[in-house]
Design a protein around this motif. Structure first.
Motif, PDB file in Angstrom:
ATOM      1  N   ALA A  26       2.735   0.525  -9.491  1.00  0.00           N
ATOM      2  CA  ALA A  26       3.639  -0.481  -8.915  1.00  0.00           C
ATOM      3  C   ALA A  26       2.668  -1.460  -8.369  1.00  0.00           C
ATOM      4  CB  ALA A  26       4.523  -0.008  -7.859  1.00  0.00           C
ATOM      5  N   THR A  27       3.052  -2.522  -8.609  1.00  0.00           N
ATOM      6  CA  THR A  27       2.457  -3.916  -8.114  1.00  0.00           C
ATOM      7  C   THR A  27       2.627  -3.743  -6.512  1.00  0.00           C
ATOM      8  OG1 THR A  27       2.555  -5.070  -9.918  1.00  0.00           O
ATOM      9  CG2 THR A  27       2.041  -6.399  -8.160  1.00  0.00           C
ATOM     10  N   LEU A  28       1.988  -3.603  -5.677  1.00  0.00           N
ATOM     11  CA  LEU A  28       2.325  -3.673  -4.318  1.00  0.00           C
ATOM     12  C   LEU A  28       2.311  -5.006  -3.625  1.00  0.00           C
ATOM     13  CD1 LEU A  28       0.285  -0.522  -3.095  1.00  0.00           C
ATOM     14  CD2 LEU A  28       2.428  -0.615  -3.708  1.00  0.00           C
TER      15      LEU A  28
ATOM     16  N   SER B 124       6.197   4.930  -4.947  1.00  0.00           N
ATOM     17  CA  SER B 124       5.013   3.846  -4.622  1.00  0.00           C
ATOM     18  C   SER B 124       5.048   3.764  -3.137  1.00  0.00           C
ATOM     19  CB  SER B 124       5.280   2.672  -5.329  1.00  0.00           C
ATOM     20  OG  SER B 124       6.238   1.928  -4.869  1.00  0.00           O
ATOM     21  N   PRO B 125       3.794   3.608  -2.379  1.00  0.00           N
ATOM     22  CA  PRO B 125       3.847   3.503  -1.076  1.00  0.00           C
ATOM     23  C   PRO B 125       4.317   1.854  -0.695  1.00  0.00           C
ATOM     24  CG  PRO B 125       1.588   3.132  -2.006  1.00  0.00           C
ATOM     25  CD  PRO B 125       2.691   3.674  -3.323  1.00  0.00           C
ATOM     26  N   GLN B 126       4.613   1.944   0.528  1.00  0.00           N
ATOM     27  CA  GLN B 126       5.221   0.536   0.985  1.00  0.00           C
ATOM     28  C   GLN B 126       3.982  -0.153   1.804  1.00  0.00           C
ATOM     29  OE1 GLN B 126       7.996  -1.052  -0.062  1.00  0.00           O
ATOM     30  NE2 GLN B 126       8.105   0.792  -1.350  1.00  0.00           N
TER      31      GLN B 126
ATOM     32  N   ILE C 186      -3.386 -12.801  -8.867  1.00  0.00           N
ATOM     33  CA  ILE C 186      -4.180 -11.739  -8.329  1.00  0.00           C
ATOM     34  C   ILE C 186      -3.073 -10.862  -7.827  1.00  0.00           C
ATOM     35  CG2 ILE C 186      -5.543 -10.654  -6.897  1.00  0.00           C
ATOM     36  CD1 ILE C 186      -7.290 -13.111  -6.825  1.00  0.00           C
ATOM     37  N   ARG C 187      -3.241  -9.425  -8.332  1.00  0.00           N
ATOM     38  CA  ARG C 187      -2.240  -8.353  -7.867  1.00  0.00           C
ATOM     39  C   ARG C 187      -3.080  -7.118  -7.392  1.00  0.00           C
ATOM     40  NH1 ARG C 187      -0.398 -10.583 -12.482  1.00  0.00           N
ATOM     41  NH2 ARG C 187       1.905 -11.010 -12.750  1.00  0.00           N
ATOM     42  N   VAL C 188      -2.352  -6.524  -6.473  1.00  0.00           N
ATOM     43  CA  VAL C 188      -2.840  -5.233  -6.069  1.00  0.00           C
ATOM     44  C   VAL C 188      -1.976  -4.358  -6.684  1.00  0.00           C
ATOM     45  CG1 VAL C 188      -3.362  -3.862  -3.857  1.00  0.00           C
ATOM     46  CG2 VAL C 188      -3.795  -6.291  -3.693  1.00  0.00           C
ATOM     47  N   VAL C 189      -2.612  -3.222  -7.329  1.00  0.00           N
ATOM     48  CA  VAL C 189      -1.760  -2.481  -8.130  1.00  0.00           C
ATOM     49  C   VAL C 189      -1.951  -1.041  -7.377  1.00  0.00           C
ATOM     50  CG1 VAL C 189      -1.097  -1.540 -10.455  1.00  0.00           C
ATOM     51  CG2 VAL C 189      -1.741  -3.986 -10.102  1.00  0.00           C
ATOM     52  N   TRP C 190      -0.954  -0.129  -7.376  1.00  0.00           N
ATOM     53  CA  TRP C 190      -1.115   1.032  -7.226  1.00  0.00           C
ATOM     54  C   TRP C 190      -0.792   1.857  -8.109  1.00  0.00           C
ATOM     55  CZ3 TRP C 190       2.996   4.589  -7.505  1.00  0.00           C
ATOM     56  CH2 TRP C 190       2.747   5.947  -6.752  1.00  0.00           C
ATOM     57  N   SER C 191      -1.586   3.098  -8.318  1.00  0.00           N
ATOM     58  CA  SER C 191      -1.416   3.891  -9.545  1.00  0.00           C
ATOM     59  C   SER C 191      -1.083   5.259  -8.994  1.00  0.00           C
ATOM     60  CB  SER C 191      -2.402   4.105 -10.612  1.00  0.00           C
ATOM     61  OG  SER C 191      -2.496   2.803 -11.131  1.00  0.00           O
ATOM     62  N   SER C 192      -0.324   6.234  -9.652  1.00  0.00           N
ATOM     63  CA  SER C 192      -0.080   7.562  -8.993  1.00  0.00           C
ATOM     64  C   SER C 192      -1.301   8.366  -9.197  1.00  0.00           C
ATOM     65  CB  SER C 192       1.290   8.088  -9.364  1.00  0.00           C
ATOM     66  OG  SER C 192       0.906   8.315 -10.941  1.00  0.00           O
ATOM     67  N   GLU C 193      -1.415   9.483  -8.399  1.00  0.00           N
ATOM     68  CA  GLU C 193      -2.522  10.430  -8.617  1.00  0.00           C
ATOM     69  C   GLU C 193      -2.370  11.009 -10.069  1.00  0.00           C
ATOM     70  OE1 GLU C 193      -3.556  13.678  -6.026  1.00  0.00           O
ATOM     71  OE2 GLU C 193      -1.924  12.547  -4.566  1.00  0.00           O
ATOM     72  N   THR C 194      -1.176  11.128 -10.796  1.00  0.00           N
ATOM     73  CA  THR C 194      -1.250  11.514 -12.100  1.00  0.00           C
ATOM     74  C   THR C 194      -1.251  10.514 -13.109  1.00  0.00           C
ATOM     75  OG1 THR C 194       1.236  11.349 -12.060  1.00  0.00           O
ATOM     76  CG2 THR C 194       0.314  13.475 -11.402  1.00  0.00           C
ATOM     77  N   GLY C 195      -1.259   9.180 -12.677  1.00  0.00           N
ATOM     78  CA  GLY C 195      -1.330   7.965 -13.758  1.00  0.00           C
ATOM     79  C   GLY C 195      -0.186   7.834 -14.459  1.00  0.00           C
TER      80      GLY C 195
ATOM     81  N   ASP D  46      -8.880   5.057  -4.048  1.00  0.00           N
ATOM     82  CA  ASP D  46      -8.978   5.399  -5.600  1.00  0.00           C
ATOM     83  C   ASP D  46      -7.662   5.074  -6.385  1.00  0.00           C
ATOM     84  OD1 ASP D  46      -7.690   7.534  -4.717  1.00  0.00           O
ATOM     85  OD2 ASP D  46      -9.281   8.778  -5.677  1.00  0.00           O
ATOM     86  N   GLN D  47      -6.555   5.083  -5.570  1.00  0.00           N
ATOM     87  CA  GLN D  47      -5.429   4.546  -6.287  1.00  0.00           C
ATOM     88  C   GLN D  47      -5.015   3.266  -6.360  1.00  0.00           C
ATOM     89  OE1 GLN D  47      -2.441   7.136  -4.436  1.00  0.00           O
ATOM     90  NE2 GLN D  47      -3.027   8.950  -5.517  1.00  0.00           N
ATOM     91  N   LEU D  48      -5.915   2.502  -5.780  1.00  0.00           N
ATOM     92  CA  LEU D  48      -5.632   0.898  -5.800  1.00  0.00           C
ATOM     93  C   LEU D  48      -6.625   0.117  -6.890  1.00  0.00           C
ATOM     94  CD1 LEU D  48      -5.378   0.321  -1.934  1.00  0.00           C
ATOM     95  CD2 LEU D  48      -3.642   0.224  -3.780  1.00  0.00           C
ATOM     96  N   ASN D  49      -6.036  -1.103  -7.456  1.00  0.00           N
ATOM     97  CA  ASN D  49      -6.897  -1.708  -8.297  1.00  0.00           C
ATOM     98  C   ASN D  49      -6.365  -3.303  -7.962  1.00  0.00           C
ATOM     99  OD1 ASN D  49      -8.560  -2.468 -10.516  1.00  0.00           O
ATOM    100  ND2 ASN D  49      -7.315  -1.995 -11.773  1.00  0.00           N
ATOM    101  N   THR D  50      -7.203  -4.033  -8.033  1.00  0.00           N
ATOM    102  CA  THR D  50      -7.002  -5.394  -8.259  1.00  0.00           C
ATOM    103  C   THR D  50      -7.036  -6.031  -9.580  1.00  0.00           C
ATOM    104  OG1 THR D  50      -9.065  -6.057  -7.531  1.00  0.00           O
ATOM    105  CG2 THR D  50      -7.593  -5.941  -5.872  1.00  0.00           C
ATOM    106  N   THR D  51      -6.072  -6.785  -9.938  1.00  0.00           N
ATOM    107  CA  THR D  51      -5.905  -7.357 -11.445  1.00  0.00           C
ATOM    108  C   THR D  51      -5.615  -8.660 -11.571  1.00  0.00           C
ATOM    109  OG1 THR D  51      -3.414  -6.810 -11.666  1.00  0.00           O
ATOM    110  CG2 THR D  51      -5.312  -5.172 -12.294  1.00  0.00           C
ATOM    111  N   GLY D  52      -5.681  -9.261 -12.561  1.00  0.00           N
ATOM    112  CA  GLY D  52      -5.142 -10.586 -12.831  1.00  0.00           C
ATOM    113  C   GLY D  52      -6.338 -11.757 -13.123  1.00  0.00           C
ATOM    114  N   VAL D  53      -7.436 -11.317 -12.753  1.00  0.00           N
ATOM    115  CA  VAL D  53      -8.852 -12.261 -12.955  1.00  0.00           C
ATOM    116  C   VAL D  53      -9.951 -11.191 -13.488  1.00  0.00           C
ATOM    117  CG1 VAL D  53      -8.129 -13.949 -11.353  1.00  0.00           C
ATOM    118  CG2 VAL D  53      -9.698 -12.025 -10.386  1.00  0.00           C
TER     119      VAL D  53
END
Length: 139
Positions: free
Chosen positions: A129-131, A48-50, A116-125, A76-83
Protein backbone atom coordinates in the motif's frame (compact mmCIF):
# COMPACT_ATOMS: atom_id res chain seq x y z
CA UNK A 1 -59.52 -28.90 26.52
CA UNK A 2 -59.02 -32.63 26.82
CA UNK A 3 -55.58 -33.72 27.93
CA UNK A 4 -55.76 -37.03 26.05
CA UNK A 5 -56.47 -35.25 22.76
CA UNK A 6 -53.46 -32.95 23.29
CA UNK A 7 -51.03 -35.90 23.45
CA UNK A 8 -52.50 -37.72 20.43
CA UNK A 9 -52.71 -34.69 18.11
CA UNK A 10 -50.11 -34.93 15.29
CA UNK A 11 -50.77 -31.54 13.66
CA UNK A 12 -47.82 -29.77 15.29
CA UNK A 13 -45.29 -27.66 13.34
CA UNK A 14 -42.21 -29.14 14.99
CA UNK A 15 -41.21 -31.29 11.96
CA UNK A 16 -41.12 -28.18 9.75
CA UNK A 17 -39.06 -26.27 12.31
CA UNK A 18 -36.73 -29.24 12.66
CA UNK A 19 -36.10 -29.36 8.90
CA UNK A 20 -35.45 -25.60 8.75
CA UNK A 21 -32.98 -25.83 11.64
CA UNK A 22 -31.13 -28.76 10.04
CA UNK A 23 -30.84 -26.89 6.71
CA UNK A 24 -29.57 -23.75 8.51
CA UNK A 25 -26.94 -25.72 10.44
CA UNK A 26 -25.80 -27.44 7.23
CA UNK A 27 -25.43 -24.11 5.40
CA UNK A 28 -23.47 -22.53 8.28
CA UNK A 29 -21.14 -25.53 8.55
CA UNK A 30 -20.55 -25.52 4.79
CA UNK A 31 -19.67 -21.81 4.88
CA UNK A 32 -17.22 -22.22 7.78
CA UNK A 33 -15.52 -25.28 6.27
CA UNK A 34 -15.37 -23.62 2.84
CA UNK A 35 -13.71 -20.53 4.34
CA UNK A 36 -10.97 -22.62 5.94
CA UNK A 37 -10.45 -24.81 2.88
CA UNK A 38 -10.24 -21.87 0.46
CA UNK A 39 -8.20 -19.76 2.94
CA UNK A 40 -10.45 -16.77 2.38
CA UNK A 41 -9.57 -15.25 5.75
CA UNK A 42 -5.82 -15.78 5.42
CA UNK A 43 -4.92 -12.26 4.28
CA UNK A 44 -6.82 -10.41 6.97
CA UNK A 45 -3.69 -9.98 9.06
CA UNK A 46 -1.90 -8.19 6.19
CA UNK A 47 -3.71 -4.89 6.69
CA UNK A 48 -1.58 -1.86 5.93
CA UNK A 49 -0.45 0.38 8.78
CA UNK A 50 -1.74 3.92 9.11
CA UNK A 51 1.08 6.48 9.03
CA UNK A 52 1.75 10.00 7.81
CA UNK A 53 5.06 11.10 6.25
CA UNK A 54 6.39 14.59 5.58
CA UNK A 55 8.68 15.51 2.67
CA UNK A 56 11.23 18.31 2.57
CA UNK A 57 12.86 18.96 -0.81
CA UNK A 58 16.29 20.54 -1.22
CA UNK A 59 18.15 20.46 -4.53
CA UNK A 60 21.56 20.33 -2.82
CA UNK A 61 20.89 18.48 0.43
CA UNK A 62 18.54 15.81 -0.90
CA UNK A 63 15.02 15.03 0.22
CA UNK A 64 14.26 14.37 3.86
CA UNK A 65 11.33 12.03 4.48
CA UNK A 66 10.03 12.04 8.07
CA UNK A 67 7.51 9.71 9.74
CA UNK A 68 5.23 12.26 11.40
CA UNK A 69 2.38 10.31 13.01
CA UNK A 70 0.79 6.89 13.02
CA UNK A 71 1.77 3.26 13.49
CA UNK A 72 5.35 2.10 14.00
CA UNK A 73 6.52 0.10 10.99
CA UNK A 74 9.49 -2.25 10.49
CA UNK A 75 11.97 -0.43 8.23
CA UNK A 76 12.46 -3.43 5.94
CA UNK A 77 8.78 -3.16 4.94
CA UNK A 78 9.15 0.42 3.67
CA UNK A 79 10.43 1.62 0.32
CA UNK A 80 10.58 5.00 -1.41
CA UNK A 81 9.65 4.96 -5.08
CA UNK A 82 9.01 7.34 -7.94
CA UNK A 83 12.51 8.59 -8.72
CA UNK A 84 15.94 7.10 -9.33
CA UNK A 85 18.02 7.59 -6.21
CA UNK A 86 21.79 7.88 -6.50
CA UNK A 87 22.43 5.33 -3.74
CA UNK A 88 24.05 7.76 -1.31
CA UNK A 89 20.92 8.33 0.75
CA UNK A 90 19.71 6.38 3.73
CA UNK A 91 17.30 3.50 3.75
CA UNK A 92 14.67 2.73 6.34
CA UNK A 93 16.17 0.57 9.11
CA UNK A 94 14.97 -0.67 12.46
CA UNK A 95 11.52 0.34 13.58
CA UNK A 96 10.23 3.48 11.89
CA UNK A 97 8.11 5.53 14.27
CA UNK A 98 7.12 9.18 14.71
CA UNK A 99 10.19 11.38 14.35
CA UNK A 100 12.26 8.89 12.32
CA UNK A 101 13.61 10.36 9.10
CA UNK A 102 15.92 9.55 6.21
CA UNK A 103 17.54 11.74 3.59
CA UNK A 104 17.66 10.48 0.02
CA UNK A 105 19.60 11.94 -2.89
CA UNK A 106 18.48 11.98 -6.50
CA UNK A 107 20.72 11.38 -9.54
CA UNK A 108 20.15 14.95 -10.76
CA UNK A 109 19.48 18.17 -8.85
CA UNK A 110 16.24 19.11 -10.59
CA UNK A 111 13.11 17.79 -8.81
CA UNK A 112 10.60 19.36 -11.24
CA UNK A 113 7.26 17.67 -10.62
CA UNK A 114 8.70 14.31 -9.49
CA UNK A 115 6.27 12.17 -7.48
CA UNK A 116 7.68 10.34 -4.49
CA UNK A 117 5.84 7.60 -2.63
CA UNK A 118 6.45 5.81 0.64
CA UNK A 119 5.28 2.24 -0.02
CA UNK A 120 4.63 -0.44 2.60
CA UNK A 121 4.88 -4.16 1.73
CA UNK A 122 3.60 -6.95 3.97
CA UNK A 123 5.99 -9.47 5.50
CA UNK A 124 4.80 -12.11 3.06
CA UNK A 125 5.00 -9.74 0.10
CA UNK A 126 1.42 -10.58 -0.87
CA UNK A 127 0.11 -7.05 -0.36
CA UNK A 128 1.37 -3.49 -0.45
CA UNK A 129 0.00 0.00 0.00
CA UNK A 130 1.11 3.55 -0.64
CA UNK A 131 1.24 5.20 2.78
CA UNK A 132 2.17 8.69 1.59
CA UNK A 133 2.67 10.47 -1.72
CA UNK A 134 3.86 13.92 -2.71
CA UNK A 135 4.85 15.83 -5.82
CA UNK A 136 8.03 17.87 -5.75
CA UNK A 137 7.80 21.58 -6.48
CA UNK A 138 8.97 22.86 -9.85
CA UNK A 139 12.34 24.61 -9.62
Amino acid sequence: MKLKQLFTDDSAVSPVIGVILMVAITVILAAVIGTFVLNLGGNLSDTSPQASFGFEFDSTNGTTITHETGDSIPGDQLNTTGVTWDGSGGNWTGTVSAGTSITKYKDVDNWDGETIRVVWSSETGESSATLSKTTAPNN
